[in-house]
Design an enzyme around this catalytic site. Structure first.
Site, PDB file in Angstrom:
ATOM      1  N   GLY A  32       0.956  -1.039   0.092  1.00 13.28           N
ATOM      2  CA  GLY A  32      -0.059  -0.119   0.108  1.00 13.28           C
ATOM      3  C   GLY A  32       0.909   1.408   0.001  1.00 13.28           C
ATOM      4  N   CYS A  33       1.868   1.338   0.751  1.00 17.70           N
ATOM      5  CA  CYS A  33       2.600   2.500   0.777  1.00 17.70           C
ATOM      6  C   CYS A  33       3.610   2.790  -0.408  1.00 17.70           C
ATOM      7  CB  CYS A  33       3.825   2.310   2.220  1.00 17.70           C
ATOM      8  SG  CYS A  33       2.793   2.155   3.688  1.00 17.70           S
ATOM      9  N   THR A  34       3.899   1.852  -0.961  1.00 20.08           N
ATOM     10  CA  THR A  34       4.782   1.568  -2.455  1.00 20.08           C
ATOM     11  C   THR A  34       3.602   2.226  -3.186  1.00 20.08           C
ATOM     12  OG1 THR A  34       5.873   0.086  -1.720  1.00 20.08           O
ATOM     13  CG2 THR A  34       5.769   0.550  -4.068  1.00 20.08           C
TER      14      THR A  34
END
Length: 153
Positions: A43-45
């Site tokens: 998700g953060c990527t």
């Protein structure tokens, strides 16, 4: 989590190269400050890559993009290099800004309760006031929603 109309808490944190970056460095500019849980997670990527993809648009409207997590500067360095992230990533292992902005929250995953960074985004205006606060943002649409908000004005 901080509310719209609140003075944005000041901070000084190291960037991916270990250089100190303060919110006051950007006085007179709009700042998109987004908090995310961890470098190199799916998700953060996706969220970081979405901001990277829209970065030119943010630059055109003179908006600074800053991502903050509790990862180390070295972790940020690898994350930025791996995904070609052109914006500022700040390391907050002491949770200074993370707690000041109220995004260190209780999280539940598979029935297990723990503390962690709630994915949140703030737009800070030229006078250092919070203009928009977005809790629980979606990684895939966050950058586009912020850009749409900033260009619709």
């Amino acid at each position: 989590m901080l509310e719209v109309g609140t003075k944005a808490p000041e901070f000084t944190l190291p960037d991916k190269d270990g250089n100190p970056v303060s919110l006051t460095d950007f006085a007179g500019k709009k700042v998109v400050l987004y908090f995310y849980p961890k470098d190199n997670t799916p998700g953060c990527t996706r969220q970081a890559c979405a901001f990277a993809g829209a970065y030119e648009e943010f630059e055109k409207i003179n908006v600074v993009v800053i991502g903050v997590s509790k990862d180390s500067a070295a972790s940020h360095q690898k994350f930025a290099e791996k995904h070609g992230l052109p914006f500022i990533l700040l390391s907050d292992p002491e949770l200074t800004a993370i707690q000041a902005y109220g995004v260190w929250q209780e999280k539940k995953l598979y029935g297990k309760v723990s503390m962690g960074v709630a994915r949140s985004t703030f737009v800070i205006n030229e006078n250092g006031m919070i203009e928009k606060a977005m809790p629980k943002v979606k990684p895939d649409t966050n950058a586009a929603e912020i850009l749409e908000y900033l260009t619709a004005k």
